[in-house]
Write a protein that holds these residues in place. Sequence first.
Motif, mmCIF file in Angstrom:
data_model
loop_
_atom_site.group_PDB
_atom_site.id
_atom_site.type_symbol
_atom_site.label_atom_id
_atom_site.label_comp_id
_atom_site.label_asym_id
_atom_site.label_seq_id
_atom_site.Cartn_x
_atom_site.Cartn_y
_atom_site.Cartn_z
ATOM 1 N N ALA A 48 -5.693 3.532 6.184
ATOM 2 C CA ALA A 48 -5.434 3.845 4.781
ATOM 3 C C ALA A 48 -4.244 3.053 4.263
ATOM 4 O O ALA A 48 -4.254 2.561 3.126
ATOM 5 C CB ALA A 48 -5.173 5.346 4.624
ATOM 6 N N GLY A 49 -3.217 2.900 5.092
ATOM 7 C CA GLY A 49 -2.030 2.147 4.693
ATOM 8 C C GLY A 49 -2.332 0.692 4.414
ATOM 9 O O GLY A 49 -1.822 0.110 3.441
ATOM 10 N N ARG A 50 -3.187 0.065 5.249
ATOM 11 C CA ARG A 50 -3.533 -1.350 5.059
ATOM 12 C C ARG A 50 -4.301 -1.550 3.757
ATOM 13 O O ARG A 50 -4.064 -2.520 3.028
ATOM 14 C CB ARG A 50 -4.368 -1.857 6.239
ATOM 15 C CG ARG A 50 -3.551 -2.124 7.488
ATOM 16 C CD ARG A 50 -4.320 -2.902 8.531
ATOM 17 N NE ARG A 50 -5.459 -2.159 9.025
ATOM 18 C CZ ARG A 50 -6.714 -2.541 8.900
ATOM 19 N NH1 ARG A 50 -7.013 -3.661 8.259
ATOM 20 N NH2 ARG A 50 -7.693 -1.816 9.400
ATOM 21 N N ILE A 51 -5.219 -0.642 3.460
ATOM 22 C CA ILE A 51 -5.993 -0.762 2.222
ATOM 23 C C ILE A 51 -5.086 -0.572 1.005
ATOM 24 O O ILE A 51 -5.177 -1.309 0.020
ATOM 25 C CB ILE A 51 -7.145 0.262 2.204
ATOM 26 C CG1 ILE A 51 -8.125 -0.034 3.343
ATOM 27 C CG2 ILE A 51 -7.885 0.221 0.864
ATOM 28 C CD1 ILE A 51 -9.237 0.997 3.484
ATOM 29 N N LYS A 52 -4.191 0.415 1.077
ATOM 30 C CA LYS A 52 -3.271 0.656 -0.035
ATOM 31 C C LYS A 52 -2.369 -0.544 -0.289
ATOM 32 O O LYS A 52 -2.164 -0.956 -1.446
ATOM 33 C CB LYS A 52 -2.411 1.888 0.255
ATOM 34 C CG LYS A 52 -3.149 3.199 0.209
ATOM 35 C CD LYS A 52 -2.228 4.350 0.598
ATOM 36 C CE LYS A 52 -2.973 5.666 0.686
ATOM 37 N NZ LYS A 52 -2.086 6.767 1.151
ATOM 38 N N GLU A 53 -1.828 -1.118 0.770
ATOM 39 C CA GLU A 53 -0.925 -2.270 0.628
ATOM 40 C C GLU A 53 -1.630 -3.444 -0.027
ATOM 41 O O GLU A 53 -1.081 -4.113 -0.911
ATOM 42 C CB GLU A 53 -0.382 -2.680 2.006
ATOM 43 C CG GLU A 53 0.637 -1.704 2.585
ATOM 44 C CD GLU A 53 1.078 -2.112 3.973
ATOM 45 O OE1 GLU A 53 0.683 -3.217 4.414
ATOM 46 O OE2 GLU A 53 1.807 -1.332 4.619
ATOM 47 N N LYS A 54 -2.869 -3.717 0.419
ATOM 48 C CA LYS A 54 -3.611 -4.837 -0.151
ATOM 49 C C LYS A 54 -3.980 -4.552 -1.598
ATOM 50 O O LYS A 54 -3.938 -5.452 -2.453
ATOM 51 C CB LYS A 54 -4.878 -5.093 0.672
ATOM 52 C CG LYS A 54 -5.582 -6.398 0.326
ATOM 53 C CD LYS A 54 -4.697 -7.601 0.639
ATOM 54 C CE LYS A 54 -5.417 -8.908 0.362
ATOM 55 N NZ LYS A 54 -4.560 -10.077 0.614
ATOM 56 N N PHE A 55 -4.349 -3.313 -1.890
ATOM 57 C CA PHE A 55 -4.680 -2.927 -3.258
ATOM 58 C C PHE A 55 -3.488 -3.177 -4.182
ATOM 59 O O PHE A 55 -3.624 -3.783 -5.248
ATOM 60 C CB PHE A 55 -5.070 -1.445 -3.289
ATOM 61 C CG PHE A 55 -5.384 -0.904 -4.663
ATOM 62 C CD1 PHE A 55 -6.667 -0.943 -5.150
ATOM 63 C CD2 PHE A 55 -4.376 -0.346 -5.456
ATOM 64 C CE1 PHE A 55 -6.963 -0.439 -6.419
ATOM 65 C CE2 PHE A 55 -4.658 0.149 -6.716
ATOM 66 C CZ PHE A 55 -5.961 0.102 -7.194
ATOM 67 N N ILE A 56 -2.313 -2.718 -3.776
ATOM 68 C CA ILE A 56 -1.107 -2.896 -4.589
ATOM 69 C C ILE A 56 -0.780 -4.372 -4.761
ATOM 70 O O ILE A 56 -0.435 -4.831 -5.860
ATOM 71 C CB ILE A 56 0.077 -2.145 -3.943
ATOM 72 C CG1 ILE A 56 -0.155 -0.630 -4.031
ATOM 73 C CG2 ILE A 56 1.396 -2.517 -4.619
ATOM 74 C CD1 ILE A 56 0.854 0.197 -3.269
ATOM 75 N N GLU A 57 -0.918 -5.143 -3.684
ATOM 76 C CA GLU A 57 -0.640 -6.589 -3.749
ATOM 77 C C GLU A 57 -1.535 -7.278 -4.772
ATOM 78 O O GLU A 57 -1.052 -8.078 -5.600
ATOM 79 C CB GLU A 57 -0.848 -7.208 -2.368
ATOM 80 C CG GLU A 57 -0.708 -8.715 -2.334
ATOM 81 C CD GLU A 57 -1.158 -9.318 -1.014
ATOM 82 O OE1 GLU A 57 -1.634 -10.474 -1.012
ATOM 83 O OE2 GLU A 57 -1.051 -8.628 0.021
#
Length: 264
Positions: A48-57
């Motif tokens: 979930a953290g990896r998806i959130k980080e990429k989404f924000i980027e």
Amino acid sequence: MAEKISESDFFQSVIRADAERVDLIFSSLDGDLMSGYRGDLRFHPETAGRIKEKFIELRKEKWDADLDWLKREARSFVDGIRDIARTAPATQKYEPDNQRQRKERLESIGKHVNALADLMNDADSMALGWLLVQFFAIHENDDEPGKDPMKAQAMALHTRKFLREILPDLGLAAIEASKTLPLADRPNPYLTAGLILNRRFYDAGLLEHFKPEKNSFGWLCMSEMMMLMGAEDSDKTSYWLRKTIEDPESTTAWIEGLRKRAVE
């Protein structure tokens, strides 16, 4: 004084509310179709953290938005992907009816609609007016037509004119549809999930990142969603992304159709 909200924030909140409403409807359904709903499925915190980080980027590349707001959007996006994984397997429970039965039902609809059209033509305006009084009282919780019989009759005349025009066409359409009805296929859960995810990317303004390449954000989301749904590995991720993009019901296909019509 209430704090002003930008047009962009307003529309994003509308999109988010609509997505949450759809998720709520899916999660509250029961019956055979939703018996496969997996409310226990959850992403590993690292995933979930990896998806959130990429989404924000990716969102920061397009919009200069507040970081706290982006974090909330990212969390909503990840929850949406999780909920797709929870609901899509339920489509495997769907068993299309016998093709003969499906055609017979359409033909029956056509015959009944035609019969209704004949009955509407035969009924007098006063009777139709009274029917509308009852309809508004039940459906709209509005007793105004009942207080004004002339208004009710005027509405009845308008309604009968409208139904006289549309009902015969609807009856004919149902009968014609019964003759040409395509076979109903059982939906594939991965394609179903891909189509919903495709729409989520559009809603988030990230549709250009919905690609079958392994380094794309679409690949990351689709692969993790498939694994959550029970796929043994991510080898088929690119295949299902391509199938989704090529599907005429996909948001990508819809957008491409709009672009083509715009230049014609």
